[in-house]
Design an enzyme around this catalytic site. Structure first.
Site, PDB file in Angstrom:
ATOM      1  N   ASP A 159      42.765  39.644  49.135  1.00 46.53           N
ATOM      2  CA  ASP A 159      42.124  38.990  48.660  1.00 46.53           C
ATOM      3  C   ASP A 159      41.937  38.388  49.137  1.00 46.53           C
ATOM      4  OD1 ASP A 159      44.042  37.520  46.949  1.00 46.53           O
ATOM      5  OD2 ASP A 159      43.877  38.594  45.115  1.00 46.53           O
ATOM      6  N   ASN A 185      45.576  37.102  32.722  1.00 43.70           N
ATOM      7  CA  ASN A 185      44.608  38.080  32.279  1.00 43.70           C
ATOM      8  C   ASN A 185      44.879  39.137  32.646  1.00 43.70           C
ATOM      9  OD1 ASN A 185      43.428  38.088  34.550  1.00 43.70           O
ATOM     10  ND2 ASN A 185      41.765  37.533  33.466  1.00 43.70           N
ATOM     11  N   HIS A 209      45.375  40.433  36.050  1.00 45.16           N
ATOM     12  CA  HIS A 209      44.692  40.287  36.788  1.00 45.16           C
ATOM     13  C   HIS A 209      45.504  41.185  38.330  1.00 45.16           C
ATOM     14  CE1 HIS A 209      44.131  36.443  38.974  1.00 45.16           C
ATOM     15  NE2 HIS A 209      45.198  37.085  38.529  1.00 45.16           N
ATOM     16  N   GLU A 258      39.719  42.059  38.004  1.00 47.49           N
ATOM     17  CA  GLU A 258      39.873  41.270  36.313  1.00 47.49           C
ATOM     18  C   GLU A 258      39.608  42.069  34.766  1.00 47.49           C
ATOM     19  OE1 GLU A 258      40.735  38.111  36.670  1.00 47.49           O
ATOM     20  OE2 GLU A 258      39.712  36.979  36.974  1.00 47.49           O
TER      21      GLU A 258
HETATM   22  C1  F6R Z   1      46.477  36.079  44.591  1.00 44.38           C
HETATM   23  C2  F6R Z   1      46.136  37.153  44.113  1.00 44.38           C
HETATM   24  C3  F6R Z   1      46.185  37.093  42.440  1.00 44.38           C
HETATM   25  C4  F6R Z   1      47.688  36.247  41.610  1.00 44.38           C
HETATM   26  C5  F6R Z   1      47.923  36.135  40.374  1.00 44.38           C
HETATM   27  C6  F6R Z   1      49.244  35.884  40.331  1.00 44.38           C
HETATM   28  O1  F6R Z   1      45.973  37.081  45.971  1.00 44.38           O
HETATM   29  O2  F6R Z   1      46.560  38.534  44.086  1.00 44.38           O
HETATM   30  O3  F6R Z   1      45.773  38.205  41.526  1.00 44.38           O
HETATM   31  O4  F6R Z   1      48.707  37.703  42.623  1.00 44.38           O
HETATM   32  O5  F6R Z   1      46.767  35.404  40.002  1.00 44.38           O
HETATM   33  O6  F6R Z   1      49.223  34.672  40.189  1.00 44.38           O
HETATM   34  P1  F6R Z   1      50.452  33.320  41.031  1.00 44.38           P
HETATM   35  O7  F6R Z   1      51.291  35.046  41.657  1.00 44.38           O
HETATM   36  O8  F6R Z   1      50.072  32.673  41.614  1.00 44.38           O
HETATM   37  O9  F6R Z   1      51.042  33.557  39.095  1.00 44.38           O
END
Ligand code: F6R
Length: 239
Positions: free
Chosen positions: A67, A136, A138, A143
């Site tokens: 992403d 949340n 995701h 989302e």
């Molecule tokens: C980032 C992504 C997000 C993260 C998620 C957890 O490329 O795809 O979905 O994996 O927000 O973030 P961290 O690992 O920083 O806690």
């Protein structure tokens, strides 16, 4: 789906890195997709080190970025693009022919999504996805409320994603939308690993694994994946 609890983030990173190496031994030209952010950081670093030590062929795999933040230039510290460059492309000497990332600055984001779907299809699909989980629930920028079969798409970010996302940047950023692979890609991928470490993730991991599968909790999709592995440390497992 399999849940594996590791004593600490180091052991988890070693196990996840070994999964990448085992894949590259079986299939050196594998297609690998990863999230950026904190969760896969140690895994990437450990993978680069272990691959060098074990003499793994890292010269043929193709990388796909999970992403990107819309409107954030790729060179910005904290962009997904920047993370991948620092963690993988530079250490492994991977040029642009070895990867495909979303251009979050594109004037035509729908085209950017279709292009990503075509690249993945033309490469024969994704062999391994390594993802994290947001506060949340995701995955990528899928989302709550997302279409659980979607391919690449643009998503409006929830306020919590936008505020938690500020941690990656040196200055305050306007984070409103993300461009992301969909949960359809996760379902189609031959192997999926979700990584979560730290006590802050304990509650959302527990919900994702135990509550009914629903688009209000996108990571609950992991429950449906026969090929899915959730790797957590003891803090995230609450054990
Ligand atoms: C980032 C992504 C997000 C993260 C998620 C957890 O490329 O795809 O979905 O994996 O927000 O973030 P961290 O690992 O920083 O806690």
């Amino acid at each position: 789906m399999k849940l594996i609890v590791y004593a600490d983030p180091k052991q988890l990173a070693e196990a996840a890195a070994q999964e990448i190496i085992s894949l590259l031994i079986r299939k050196p030209d594998a297609v690998i997709c990863m999230a950026s952010g904190n969760s896969p950081k140690q895994t990437c670093e450990t993978f680069v080190e272990m691959a060098a030590m074990q003499g793994t062929d890292t010269g043929k795999f193709f990388f796909v970025g999970l992403d990107e933040w819309v409107g954030i230039p790729p060179d910005t510290h904290g962009s997904c693009h920047h993370d991948f460059r620092v963690r993988l492309f530079d250490p492994l000497g991977m040029g642009p022919s070895r990867y495909h990332l979303f251009d979050g600055m594109s004037a035509d984001l729908d085209h950017e999504c279709r292009k990503m779907d075509v690249v993945i299809r033309d490469k024969g699909g994704i062999d391994l996805m390594i993802v994290g989980i947001g506060m949340n629930g995701h995955i990528g920028f899928n989302e709550p409320g997302c279409d659980m079969n979607a391919l690449a798409h643009v998503a409006q970010l929830e306020p919590i994603t936008a505020s938690v996302g500020q941690q990656y940047f040196k200055t305050a950023m306007k984070l409103e939308r993300g461009i992301t692979l969909g949960l359809g890609h996760l379902k189609n991928s031959r192997q999926v690993i979700l990584l979560a470490t730290g006590q802050a993730k304990q509650d959302i991991v527990s919900k994702a694994l135990n509550q009914p599968v629903s688009s209000t909790l996108p990571a609950s999709v992991m429950q449906t994946l026969a090929h899915g592995v959730v790797m957590v440390d003891r803090a995230a497992a609450g054990s």
